[in-house]
Design a protein around this motif. Structure first.
Motif, PDB file in Angstrom:
ATOM      1  N   TRP A  61     -14.402  -3.476  -2.867  1.00  0.00           N
ATOM      2  CA  TRP A  61     -15.860  -3.462  -2.772  1.00  0.00           C
ATOM      3  C   TRP A  61     -16.489  -2.490  -3.768  1.00  0.00           C
ATOM      4  N   GLY A  62     -15.669  -1.645  -4.354  1.00  0.00           N
ATOM      5  CA  GLY A  62     -16.189  -0.671  -5.296  1.00  0.00           C
ATOM      6  C   GLY A  62     -15.615  -0.789  -6.688  1.00  0.00           C
ATOM      7  N   GLY A  63     -14.756  -1.793  -6.897  1.00  0.00           N
ATOM      8  CA  GLY A  63     -14.140  -1.967  -8.198  1.00  0.00           C
ATOM      9  C   GLY A  63     -13.055  -0.960  -8.500  1.00  0.00           C
ATOM     10  N   VAL A  64     -12.506  -0.327  -7.453  1.00  0.00           N
ATOM     11  CA  VAL A  64     -11.488   0.706  -7.641  1.00  0.00           C
ATOM     12  C   VAL A  64     -10.118   0.244  -7.157  1.00  0.00           C
ATOM     13  N   ALA A  65     -10.050  -0.285  -5.953  1.00  0.00           N
ATOM     14  CA  ALA A  65      -8.776  -0.716  -5.368  1.00  0.00           C
ATOM     15  C   ALA A  65      -9.053  -1.706  -4.254  1.00  0.00           C
ATOM     16  N   ARG A  66      -8.023  -2.425  -3.834  1.00  0.00           N
ATOM     17  CA  ARG A  66      -8.175  -3.315  -2.689  1.00  0.00           C
ATOM     18  C   ARG A  66      -8.234  -2.484  -1.405  1.00  0.00           C
ATOM     19  N   ALA A 241     -10.625   5.760   3.228  1.00  0.00           N
ATOM     20  CA  ALA A 241      -9.939   4.529   3.622  1.00  0.00           C
ATOM     21  C   ALA A 241     -10.437   3.296   2.881  1.00  0.00           C
ATOM     22  N   LEU A 242     -11.579   3.420   2.179  1.00  0.00           N
ATOM     23  CA  LEU A 242     -12.169   2.284   1.475  1.00  0.00           C
ATOM     24  C   LEU A 242     -12.537   2.679   0.055  1.00  0.00           C
ATOM     25  N   ASP A 243     -12.458   1.722  -0.861  1.00  0.00           N
ATOM     26  CA  ASP A 243     -12.626   2.074  -2.267  1.00  0.00           C
ATOM     27  C   ASP A 243     -14.078   2.294  -2.679  1.00  0.00           C
ATOM     28  N   HIS A 244     -15.039   1.952  -1.822  1.00  0.00           N
ATOM     29  CA  HIS A 244     -16.440   2.161  -2.213  1.00  0.00           C
ATOM     30  C   HIS A 244     -17.069   3.369  -1.530  1.00  0.00           C
ATOM     31  N   CYS A 245     -16.261   4.154  -0.824  1.00  0.00           N
ATOM     32  CA  CYS A 245     -16.756   5.371  -0.169  1.00  0.00           C
ATOM     33  C   CYS A 245     -16.523   6.572  -1.081  1.00  0.00           C
ATOM     34  N   ARG A 246     -17.609   7.213  -1.470  1.00  0.00           N
ATOM     35  CA  ARG A 246     -17.518   8.316  -2.422  1.00  0.00           C
ATOM     36  C   ARG A 246     -17.406   9.685  -1.757  1.00  0.00           C
TER      37      ARG A 246
END
Length: 277
Positions: A61-66, A241-246
């Motif tokens: 969701w953030g273009g970083v990882a699944r 735990a999620l790729d779009h959490c900064r």
């Protein structure tokens, strides 16, 4: 001046909180991962916002990882064993995923927001109840409150989200904020319900292409919430735990240290950790 006033408010809030030493029979919260929680409350085992997928099973969701970016530390079978109730703040995949739909018995009591009524009907949950305002389930009073999952165009994209307030005899009042920004509505809910614990999703998430528009509270908004939290102790989740959490656990604790907020006031549990309430 605003920073000084907030610091004073945070100090007073924290001091008041430390005066509370009361624990409640059999009441506890376990962070499973992200926003997935197990509440032992008023004699019942309650699962909140189950995301049960294995690491990397869901798109980025953030273009970083699944997602999720970490594995569960608790096997699914014992996690869902002897469940009495499932509560879902909204049906985004990081709060109710395909793995949860497959693992949970379709006859389980499930409370969701009205916006997700058709979703849970389609998923086959025969005892799913869309909560408009409040109801009594068994011996627990449950209130649904609104959340604002972003601003402007992003809010339209993210859709409706909710939170829940739980009350029961001889139990702490718990406010599960859900996916939300810090708003006057959240502030009003704290004043109305006067919770003993506030569970806040502090991940500072953004979506790809709209990186300047947060959809969750981040460090500063979490500090603002603490400043208005009164007697409540804060439990911050939805991080690492999620790729779009900064916002991370480390960055949130660093900000809390800057404001001299003790871990007794702001608790940031690790995955699998249990907090006795």
């Amino acid at each position: 001046m605003k920073k000084v006033l907030l610091a004073v408010a945070l100090t007073l809030s924290a001091t008041f909180s430390f005066a509370q030493g009361k624990t409640h029979p059999n009441a506890s919260l376990q962070l499973v991962r992200n926003a997935t929680l197990i509440l032992e409350y008023a004699g019942h085992k309650i699962l909140v916002d189950p995301m049960l997928s294995s690491k990397g099973a869901i798109e980025s969701w953030g273009g970083v990882a699944r997602n999720p970016t970490v594995d569960l530390k608790i096997p699914v079978a014992p996690l869902i064993k002897d469940l009495d109730l499932v509560m879902v703040t909204h049906s985004h995949a990081d709060h109710f995923d395909e793995a949860a739909s497959k693992a949970l018995p379709k006859s389980i009591d499930l409370i969701n927001q009205p916006a997700d009524k058709d979703f849970f009907t389609k998923e086959g949950f025969i005892n799913a109840a869309a909560l408009e305002d409040n109801r009594t389930w068994k011996n627990i009073s449950i209130h649904r409150v609104e959340g604002q999952h972003g601003t402007g165009q992003v809010l339209k994209m993210m859709g409706q989200t909710s939170g829940f307030v739980l009350k029961a005899k001889n139990q702490p009042t718990i406010y599960v904020v859900g996916d939300a920004l810090w708003t006057d509505e959240v502030k009003k809910n704290i004043k109305t319900f006067q919770p003993d614990y506030i569970i806040v999703n502090s991940g500072g998430a953004v979506i790809k292409g709209f990186e300047q528009t947060p959809i969750l509270m981040e460090e500063d908004q979490t500090m603002a919430l603490i400043g208005e939290s009164g007697k409540a102790k804060i439990i911050a989740v939805h991080m690492d735990a999620l790729d779009h959490c900064r916002t991370t656990r480390a960055s949130l604790r660093k900000k809390a240290d800057e404001w001299k907020i003790s871990p007794k006031k702001l608790m940031i549990p690790q995955d699998g950790e249990t907090i006795v309430l």
